[in-house]
Design an enzyme around this catalytic site. Structure first.
Site, PDB file in Angstrom:
ATOM      1  CG  ASN A 157      -1.760   1.234   1.362  1.00 21.46           C
ATOM      2  OD1 ASN A 157      -1.573   2.085   0.345  1.00 21.46           O
ATOM      3  ND2 ASN A 157      -2.802   1.206   2.268  1.00 21.46           N
ATOM      4  CG  HIS A 178     -12.567   3.402   3.626  1.00 23.82           C
ATOM      5  ND1 HIS A 178     -13.186   4.572   4.076  1.00 23.82           N
ATOM      6  CD2 HIS A 178     -10.957   3.673   3.897  1.00 23.82           C
ATOM      7  CE1 HIS A 178     -12.456   5.398   4.634  1.00 23.82           C
ATOM      8  NE2 HIS A 178     -11.361   5.040   4.314  1.00 23.82           N
ATOM      9  NE  ARG A 206      -9.508  12.454   3.812  1.00 22.19           N
ATOM     10  CZ  ARG A 206      -9.300  11.352   3.620  1.00 22.19           C
ATOM     11  NH1 ARG A 206     -10.057  10.404   4.139  1.00 22.19           N
ATOM     12  NH2 ARG A 206      -8.153  10.631   3.156  1.00 22.19           N
ATOM     13  CD  GLU A 249      -8.872  -1.732   4.696  1.00 21.62           C
ATOM     14  OE1 GLU A 249      -9.050  -0.821   3.728  1.00 21.62           O
ATOM     15  OE2 GLU A 249      -8.524  -1.060   5.686  1.00 21.62           O
TER      16      GLU A 249
END
Length: 402
Positions: free
Chosen positions: A7, A179, A239, A383
């Protein structure tokens, strides 16, 4: 099959080496401060850890350091990089071009480059990681697993913005969602935990520094909170989440700032950090709230309220609910947030057991009352396993994710 999961971010690289067939992780870690100095955090064996300062002027040196650590010295877990049979990459934005994971080809990389304006902080870094792995491990298959792919089943009325239609035709301006690997994994785990196997109605709350909610009917996403970019939706670590366009314009005029300045504020200086004035880490904000800091209290209440509002709207979209799922660092560990989200949702069939909610565990668990019509699950996300498993299936020619 040994799969190297990568990643690559703008200044960091996360990795994991695993066999998805037996779900065994041999090593995992993180390279950070790439381009500044370089720190490699490596975990292997039965919880053994190494922290090394290694010069990393670019992603190339970072990935070389990871491969060296995997194959030599104290952190060694394999004899050679030849033991790695495939590389699975977290790839963020696949637009409408990729509704599933794919074998990386020159055409896929070209498409990712075309989509980079939709994810300028993520896609270029993902491409860099792919190209470095191709050079360092020539001949090894690389697979891209897109964050946006799981959400490609949304109906048009859910993903479209009410802008002039030609903005969608010309520029692809629409909701994409992110996601996706986490929402896919958690919703499938929830389906397995439910007694009901068909027409399942599941809401997944992936809550961390970045957060999103999805509505999943019978294994397919029908709506999600993030939009064209990850800034839309829930209030997050830094955010802003959902905000009226007029507020952005007003702030720009009052502060005499550019759109880039405004985006920097909305992405990096807002959310939990902006409201609390203390931290983007919810744990520190919860501590502040417990010490009487009212701005920290406000941040916590805002986070929970926004999640609850999405849960309510998605219960309506699904025409009911079979399971509400919490995952991610906040979703798995912040019992107070789960409590605040579920409070007052009894009429929707969501009834939490406070005692179960306050039990800490690393295992998937049901925290609803026995009489609750809908189940409430806390499910640790995996994940990296999704990325590794998709990579194995594509490389081995097995069935793809359904």
């Amino acid at each position: 099959m040994l799969v190297f999961v990568l990643n690559a971010g703008s200044s960091s690289v996360k990795y994991q080496l695993m066999n998805p067939v037996i779900k065994k992780v041999f090593a995992s870690g993180l390279c950070e401060r790439i381009g500044i100095d370089g720190i490699l955090k490596h975990e292997y064996g039965d919880g053994k850890k190494l922290v090394m300062n290694i010069p990393m002027p670019s992603h190339k040196e970072a990935i070389e350091a990871i491969l060296t650590t995997l194959t030599s010295g104290e952190g060694k877990v394999i004899d050679s990089i030849n033991d790695i049979e495939a590389i699975g990459h977290r790839t963020v934005h696949g637009g409408e071009e990729f509704a599933s994971s794919v074998l990386i080809t020159p055409e896929v990389i070209d498409a990712m480059k075309r989509l980079s304006p939709l994810a300028p902080l993520h896609n270029p870094a993902n491409i860099t990681g792919i190209e470095i792995c191709q050079k360092l491990m020539p001949g090894k298959p690389n697979v891209g697993v897109f964050d946006t792919a799981f959400h490609q089943t949304m109906p048009d009325y859910a993903y479209m913005y009410a802008l002039p239609y030609d903005q969608y035709v010309k520029h692809g301006i629409r909701k994409y969602g992110f996601h996706g690997t986490s929402h896919y994994f958690v919703s499938n785990e929830a389906r397995a935990m439910l007694e009901k196997k068909h027409n399942t109605r599941i809401i997944v709350c992936h809550l961390g520094n970045g957060s999103s909610v999805s509505a999943v009917f019978d294994g397919k996403c029908i709506d999600t909170s993030m939009g064209l970019t990850p800034v839309q939706g829930l209030m997050m670590g830094t955010r802003v989440g959902d905000i009226g366009a007029g507020a952005i314009q007003f702030m720009m005029k009052q502060e005499d700032i550019t759109i880039d300045d405004a985006l920097d504020i909305m992405n990096k200086k807002s959310g939990i950090l902006g409201i609390s004035g203390k931290s983007s880490d919810l744990r520190e904000v919860l501590d502040g709230m417990n010490q009487g800091d009212d701005r920290c209290r406000l941040a916590v209440d805002m986070v929970a309220y926004k999640i609850k509002s999405y849960v309510g709207s998605y219960v309506a979209a699904l025409n009911g609910i079979d399971a509400l799922c919490f995952t991610g660092g906040i979703g798995e560990n912040a019992s107070l947030i789960r409590e605040k989200v579920c409070a007052g949702l009894d009429a929707m069939g969501i009834v939490m057991d406070p005692t179960k909610n306050n039990v800490r565990s690393s295992e998937a668990r049901d925290i609803s009352t026995n009489a609750s019509p809908a189940r409430i699950f806390v499910i640790p996300t995996q994940e990296e396993y999704v990325i590794a498993n998709d990579t194995f299936n594509i490389v081995s020619g097995g069935s793809r994710r359904k």
